[in-house]
Design a protein around this motif. Sequence first.
Motif, short mmCIF file in Angstrom:
data_model
loop_
_atom_site.label_atom_id
_atom_site.label_comp_id
_atom_site.label_asym_id
_atom_site.label_seq_id
_atom_site.Cartn_x
_atom_site.Cartn_y
_atom_site.Cartn_z
N HIS A 132 -47.12 -8.38 -14.48
CA HIS A 132 -47.81 -9.09 -15.45
C HIS A 132 -47.32 -9.50 -16.62
CE1 HIS A 132 -51.60 -7.08 -13.63
NE2 HIS A 132 -50.79 -6.08 -13.53
N TYR A 133 -45.98 -9.38 -16.60
CA TYR A 133 -45.05 -10.09 -17.82
C TYR A 133 -43.90 -11.03 -17.22
CZ TYR A 133 -46.46 -6.32 -20.78
OH TYR A 133 -47.31 -5.38 -21.55
N ALA A 134 -43.77 -11.06 -16.02
CA ALA A 134 -42.98 -12.15 -15.30
C ALA A 134 -43.25 -12.37 -13.87
CB ALA A 134 -41.61 -11.30 -15.36
N PRO A 135 -42.88 -13.54 -13.58
CA PRO A 135 -43.38 -13.97 -12.30
C PRO A 135 -42.58 -13.24 -11.07
CG PRO A 135 -42.61 -15.98 -13.42
CD PRO A 135 -42.17 -14.61 -14.21
N ALA A 136 -43.15 -13.25 -10.02
CA ALA A 136 -42.99 -12.43 -9.05
C ALA A 136 -41.58 -12.52 -8.49
CB ALA A 136 -44.07 -12.37 -7.71
N SER A 137 -40.73 -11.46 -8.04
CA SER A 137 -39.55 -11.72 -7.42
C SER A 137 -39.03 -10.05 -7.10
CB SER A 137 -38.29 -11.95 -8.56
OG SER A 137 -38.31 -11.17 -9.70
N ASP A 138 -38.16 -10.05 -6.11
CA ASP A 138 -37.73 -8.75 -5.87
C ASP A 138 -37.00 -8.04 -6.78
OD1 ASP A 138 -38.64 -9.06 -3.17
OD2 ASP A 138 -36.61 -9.65 -2.33
N ILE A 140 -35.32 -7.97 -11.01
CA ILE A 140 -35.18 -8.90 -12.49
C ILE A 140 -33.84 -8.30 -12.97
CG2 ILE A 140 -36.50 -6.74 -13.79
CD1 ILE A 140 -37.55 -8.81 -15.63
N ALA A 141 -33.41 -9.25 -13.55
CA ALA A 141 -31.90 -8.91 -14.29
C ALA A 141 -32.13 -8.18 -15.48
CB ALA A 141 -31.28 -10.42 -14.39
N VAL A 142 -31.00 -7.10 -15.77
CA VAL A 142 -31.04 -6.50 -17.03
C VAL A 142 -30.05 -7.16 -17.78
CG1 VAL A 142 -30.68 -4.01 -18.07
CG2 VAL A 142 -32.04 -4.25 -15.59
N LYS A 143 -30.35 -8.03 -18.56
CA LYS A 143 -29.52 -9.11 -19.20
C LYS A 143 -28.50 -8.20 -20.10
CE LYS A 143 -32.37 -10.47 -22.97
NZ LYS A 143 -33.04 -11.87 -23.41
N LEU A 196 -40.12 -2.25 -18.32
CA LEU A 196 -39.35 -2.73 -19.65
C LEU A 196 -38.81 -3.74 -19.91
CD1 LEU A 196 -38.00 0.83 -20.55
CD2 LEU A 196 -39.64 -0.43 -21.90
N GLN A 197 -37.90 -4.30 -18.90
CA GLN A 197 -37.03 -5.46 -18.97
C GLN A 197 -37.97 -6.74 -19.07
OE1 GLN A 197 -33.44 -5.72 -19.60
NE2 GLN A 197 -34.37 -7.75 -20.28
N ALA A 198 -38.96 -6.67 -18.09
CA ALA A 198 -39.94 -7.78 -17.94
C ALA A 198 -40.66 -7.83 -19.17
CB ALA A 198 -40.86 -7.57 -16.79
N MET A 199 -41.19 -6.87 -19.88
CA MET A 199 -41.84 -6.80 -21.06
C MET A 199 -41.00 -7.28 -22.23
SD MET A 199 -42.22 -5.10 -23.99
CE MET A 199 -41.66 -3.33 -23.82
N CYS A 200 -39.98 -6.81 -22.05
CA CYS A 200 -38.88 -7.29 -23.48
C CYS A 200 -38.63 -8.79 -23.36
CB CYS A 200 -37.70 -6.57 -23.12
SG CYS A 200 -38.15 -4.62 -24.09
N ASP A 201 -38.33 -9.32 -22.22
CA ASP A 201 -38.25 -10.69 -21.93
C ASP A 201 -39.46 -11.36 -22.43
OD1 ASP A 201 -35.72 -10.24 -20.75
OD2 ASP A 201 -36.42 -10.48 -18.97
N PHE A 202 -40.45 -11.02 -22.12
CA PHE A 202 -41.83 -11.65 -22.38
C PHE A 202 -42.00 -11.60 -23.87
CE2 PHE A 202 -46.34 -11.69 -22.93
CZ PHE A 202 -46.80 -13.07 -22.06
N ARG A 203 -41.83 -10.59 -24.51
CA ARG A 203 -42.24 -10.58 -26.23
C ARG A 203 -40.86 -10.94 -27.01
NH1 ARG A 203 -47.35 -10.50 -26.24
NH2 ARG A 203 -48.32 -8.36 -24.87
N GLY A 204 -39.83 -11.31 -26.26
CA GLY A 204 -38.69 -11.61 -27.02
C GLY A 204 -37.88 -10.52 -27.64
N LEU A 205 -37.89 -9.32 -26.98
CA LEU A 205 -37.06 -8.21 -27.36
C LEU A 205 -35.78 -8.02 -26.78
CD1 LEU A 205 -40.17 -5.79 -27.59
CD2 LEU A 205 -39.30 -7.40 -29.52
N GLU A 206 -34.94 -7.23 -27.10
CA GLU A 206 -33.69 -6.89 -26.69
C GLU A 206 -33.65 -5.41 -25.95
OE1 GLU A 206 -31.53 -9.10 -25.82
OE2 GLU A 206 -32.50 -10.84 -26.90
N LEU A 207 -33.42 -5.36 -24.71
CA LEU A 207 -33.32 -4.01 -24.25
C LEU A 207 -32.05 -3.57 -23.63
CD1 LEU A 207 -34.83 -1.54 -22.83
CD2 LEU A 207 -35.01 -2.82 -20.71
N TYR A 208 -31.68 -2.33 -24.22
CA TYR A 208 -30.59 -1.85 -24.05
C TYR A 208 -30.56 -0.64 -23.37
CZ TYR A 208 -28.94 -5.24 -27.33
OH TYR A 208 -28.79 -6.64 -28.24
N MET A 209 -30.23 -0.35 -22.05
CA MET A 209 -30.70 0.86 -21.39
C MET A 209 -29.24 1.65 -20.46
SD MET A 209 -33.93 1.10 -19.00
CE MET A 209 -34.79 2.36 -18.82
N PHE A 210 -29.43 2.90 -20.37
CA PHE A 210 -28.45 3.65 -19.51
C PHE A 210 -29.16 4.62 -19.08
CE2 PHE A 210 -27.54 5.26 -23.67
CZ PHE A 210 -27.37 6.69 -23.34
N PHE A 211 -28.78 5.31 -17.81
CA PHE A 211 -29.17 6.35 -17.25
C PHE A 211 -28.07 7.39 -17.10
CE2 PHE A 211 -31.51 3.01 -14.64
CZ PHE A 211 -32.30 2.77 -15.29
#
Length: 257
Positions: A132-138, A140-143, A196-211
């Motif tokens: 719902h936030y980004a065009p379909a693809s297998d 999404i890059a975590v930029k 989260l990455q798709a939403m942040c890209d759509f809203r112009g937010l920066e995501l920094y993530m680790f597990f």
Amino acid sequence: MITETFDNLSQAIINPQINENAPAVDACILTFSHAIEQFVLNNYSCSRIGSFWFATGETPIYQIEHEGKKFAFYKTYVGAPACVGTVEDTLAAIRTKKYIVFGGAGCLDREIAHGKVMIPTAAYRDEGTSYHYAPASDYIAVKNADIVAKCMDENGIPYVKGKTWTTDSFYRETVNNFERHKADGCISVEMECAALQAMCDFRGLELYMFFTSGDLLDAPKWDARRKEGDNRGTQHDAGHFDIALELARYVTMNESQ
């Protein structure tokens, strides 16, 4: 089809509310762990600066001051729709562009040490929210993966980079799907990264993530990789908040990155 649900040509019926008068913070840190939330409240000077509501109740947002920076902090929900919804709701409660998200993930490679930081570089979209936030693809890059890795390098924190598998249904992580995603380079499985990455890209937010690598799927039988009551190296390990706090400081001290 879910792959046809992205629509940026018409208005959303319900939009997140932007509050220009909300308190400004340098970054916002999210945890999924009730134990880490309690640790922060017990060990840091926290002031409550806002909240948002779900049907399950109110979620408070706290502020922590650290090395001259102001960071928001709150406990989010597990799962892509709810987690993304909390970030959307923070837009009415705080003002920031930077979100630090950390938590446990299933490990797809037995060679990755228990407790080692895993940095996602791309997320396989085996969930519904991201479409719902980004065009379909297998994937999404975590930029911002390289920025997260640079922070770990500078702080001497062991890590491994690789793709992650974001799924909506952990009880349907089947053997065949595990083998397919591992062969494709995924080192972890979790429930929020792609969305989260798709939403942040759509809203112009920066995501920094680790597990952190908690339970192990790459074994003859599922392995929790911890003794009962021992939180070391798990998503409830309070030491991981220290890593998130340093990452928040790092990305705000290096605004040009």
